[in-house]
Write an enzyme that holds these catalytic residues in place. Structure first.
Site, PDB file in Angstrom:
ATOM      1  CB  THR A  12      -0.924   0.027   1.248  1.00 42.72           C
ATOM      2  OG1 THR A  12      -0.076  -0.091   2.406  1.00 42.72           O
ATOM      3  CG2 THR A  12      -1.906  -1.115   1.242  1.00 42.72           C
ATOM      4  CG  ASP A  14       4.481   7.433  -2.507  1.00 40.64           C
ATOM      5  OD1 ASP A  14       3.258   7.610  -2.623  1.00 40.64           O
ATOM      6  OD2 ASP A  14       5.352   8.215  -2.923  1.00 40.64           O
ATOM      7  CG  LEU A  15       8.866   1.788  -4.945  1.00 40.01           C
ATOM      8  CD1 LEU A  15       9.584   2.912  -5.673  1.00 40.01           C
ATOM      9  CD2 LEU A  15       9.891   0.821  -4.350  1.00 40.01           C
ATOM     10  CG  ASP A  87       3.024  -7.102  12.959  1.00 38.27           C
ATOM     11  OD1 ASP A  87       4.194  -6.873  12.615  1.00 38.27           O
ATOM     12  OD2 ASP A  87       2.610  -6.984  14.128  1.00 38.27           O
ATOM     13  CG  ASP A 179      21.748   2.343  -7.831  1.00 40.12           C
ATOM     14  OD1 ASP A 179      21.210   3.163  -8.600  1.00 40.12           O
ATOM     15  OD2 ASP A 179      22.650   2.649  -7.039  1.00 40.12           O
ATOM     16  CG  HIS A 180      16.124   4.801  -9.282  1.00 40.72           C
ATOM     17  ND1 HIS A 180      16.628   5.295  -8.107  1.00 40.72           N
ATOM     18  CD2 HIS A 180      15.881   5.880 -10.054  1.00 40.72           C
ATOM     19  CE1 HIS A 180      16.678   6.616  -8.176  1.00 40.72           C
ATOM     20  NE2 HIS A 180      16.231   6.996  -9.347  1.00 40.72           N
ATOM     21  CE  LYS A 184      18.028   7.760 -13.159  1.00 35.55           C
ATOM     22  NZ  LYS A 184      16.713   8.379 -13.192  1.00 35.55           N
ATOM     23  CD  GLU A 218      17.556  14.935  -6.821  1.00 35.31           C
ATOM     24  OE1 GLU A 218      16.420  14.491  -7.001  1.00 35.31           O
ATOM     25  OE2 GLU A 218      18.228  14.722  -5.790  1.00 35.31           O
ATOM     26  CG  HIS A 242      21.590   6.781  -7.155  1.00 30.62           C
ATOM     27  ND1 HIS A 242      21.072   5.510  -7.184  1.00 30.62           N
ATOM     28  CD2 HIS A 242      20.703   7.527  -6.438  1.00 30.62           C
ATOM     29  CE1 HIS A 242      19.914   5.489  -6.523  1.00 30.62           C
ATOM     30  NE2 HIS A 242      19.681   6.699  -6.052  1.00 30.62           N
TER      31      HIS A 242
END
Ligand code: BG6
Length: 488
Positions: A12, A14-15, A87, A179-180, A184, A218, A242
């Protein structure tokens, strides 16, 4: 690809909403994951399967890069989803989970291949892994895999502890550390650029390259993440993972084969050759900064210490630039400059390769100035490769001027990082995931910096929001006769 159960802890969160469900949906539509997949979402609150499926559908409508018109496809996709309350510390809940997973495997007649995705706070990683083992969830006849995401520890010691906990339940080859940045497309493309192009490969060394600059800047500030960020800073949030991943991808030697093992070994070799920084001289190679109030795109923004949730006396770094050396035959003497920061002038992730300007003198004699050849690799938000060459401009009396040749543009509708990474993990391809050795060596390199920052032996420079960081970051390159390219 083999059928499997995708067990999502933190379903549930955000990711899951923003990235994981849209990624699964797109992979499903493209036939990159089996149509008979079973997905089990877990979370602390109580929820019916129907409500869960509704939430998944909502997130796809909001965040997916596309939604197919054929609604039967969506219904088929959603029918794969079940929800179970859990849990993370409750043994009973894992038993229920096992029953559900097994029941679905029987119902769908699929093998017991199980992917465990831990989209939860890292303090739960160890406990969950242990319960997966003890409950029997991990005792599959098929394969089992674990996907986790940074932070992998807070420092070298806690990272080792975490890995030890995980390795009680999963073998290294079963762990997929996201590692997003490695998802990329332009970061993945570095390998092909360097190794599939003999033109570039022959120049990819200290004989021809003057320096390499890796920037991830950023415009956003700390956002609503002060409680995490104020204890992490740019060093843990961006550099340990990163930035060092991009460094490894840029500096690795040509592997014997283009395989996950060979590529990851070459990346590990880069970190092994990365010159350690000693605390005493750190300010010669490291610039640490923190943003002050300023303007971003014309709007005034607060200083870091005035952000909600940040301690007014915080010494946390929101900017870091460093000069690194890789002491091996390929890169001896070539500085690698890395730079990352929040609230900077632009959102830009890029790598600039500056080639040596060895024929400069020839033209200086004729009163002409040449510019160094540059290979500019734009990673985010635009994807581009540009080569800067010298050329005579017939409209300017034939004087030599730099011209830029652009090789690629954004590929509309290309899969997102999470899509690529989840597909790879499901297929068992670990090329673009961080091996434990990479993570450990990265922490080893970062550790003296953490200590120096803690002891305040490296100055913390302030920089105005909307700038390119503290002046000291420019000075870092200037003392070597270089400058940051592309700072407008
Ligand atoms: C995350 C960091 O890993 O990467 C964030 O925790 C940062 O602080 C983000 O904003 C940057 O990612 P990207 O893909 O927008 O460059």
């Amino acid at each position: 690809m083999e059928a499997m159960t995708f067990v999502l802890f933190g379903s549930t969160g955000d990711l899951a909403k923003r990235k994981i469900y849209p990624a699964l949906y797109n992979l499903f539509v493209d036939g990159k994951i089996p149509k008979s997949i079973s997905v089990v979402g877990l979370g602390r609150r109580e929820m019916s399967d129907a409500d869960f499926q509704e939430k998944v559908e909502e997130s796809i409508h909001t965040f997916s890069r596309r939604v197919e018109k054929d609604s039967s496809l969506m219904q088929h996709f959603l029918s794969a989803f079940r929800y179970s309350q859990l849990d993370a510390t409750n043994t009973e809940d894992y038993k229920n989970l096992l029953n559900l997973v097994e029941a679905r495997e029987a119902e769908l007649n699929i093998p017991s291949n199980r992917m465990f995705y831990l989209s939860v706070a890292p303090e739960f990683f160890g406990t969950i892994a242990e319960h997966i083992k003890d409950s029997g969830l991990g005792a599959t006849k098929g394969w089992k895999r674990l996907i986790i995401e940074k932070p992998f520890g807070h420092d070298l010691q806690s990272a080792r502890q975490l890995n030890e906990n995980l390795s009680k339940a999963f073998k290294e080859e079963e762990i997929y550390r996201i590692d997003h940045y490695l998802g990329k497309s332009m970061v993945q493309n570095l390998e092909a650029l360097e190794f599939a192009n003999p033109i570039l490969q022959s120049l990819w060394n200290n004989e021809h390259i003057a320096n390499i600059q890796i920037t991830a800047s950023e415009t956003v500030g700390v956002e609503e993440r002060a409680s995490y960020y104020d204890h992490s800073g740019a060093i843990r949030d961006m550099v340990q993972n990163h930035m060092l991943q991009m460094l490894m991808m840029t500096a690795m030697h040509l592997p014997a084969r283009i395989s996950a093992d060979d590529i990851r070994n070459e990346k590990i070799n880069v970190l092994k050759a990365l010159r350690p920084l000693v605390k005493e001289d750190m300010d010669l190679d490291v610039v640490r900064g923190q943003y002050e109030a300023g303007k971003i795109n014309g709007s005034s923004v607060e200083s870091y210490v005035n952000e909600p949730g940040v301690s007014p006396s915080s010494q946390t770094d929101t900017f870091l630039a460093a000069r690194l050396y890789i002491d091996n035959s390929l890169w001896k003497g070539v500085p690698f400059y890395i730079r990352t920061g929040k609230r900077m002038a632009e959102k830009a992730t890029r790598i600039v390769i500056e080639f040596k300007d060895s024929l400069k003198e020839l033209y200086l004699d004729k009163g002409e100035t040449t510019s160094p050849n540059l290979l500019m690799i734009e990673i985010n938000p635009h994807e581009n490769i540009t080569l800067q060459l010298n050329s005579k401009n017939p409209f300017n009396h034939g004087h030599i001027e730099p011209v830029q040749i652009n090789f690629s543009g954004q590929q509309e509708g290309a899969p997102e990082a999470y899509e690529r990474l989840i597909a790879d993990a499901c297929a068992g391809d670990s090329t673009f995931f961080a091996h434990w050795k990479e993570v450990e060596l990265a922490w080893e390199w970062v550790q003296p910096l953490l200590e120096a920052f803690e002891e305040n032996t490296v100055p913390l420079y302030k920089y105005a929001a909307g700038s390119h960081g503290p002046d000291a970051s420019n000075a870092l390159l200037e003392k070597d006769g270089f400058k940051w390219w592309l700072d407008e």
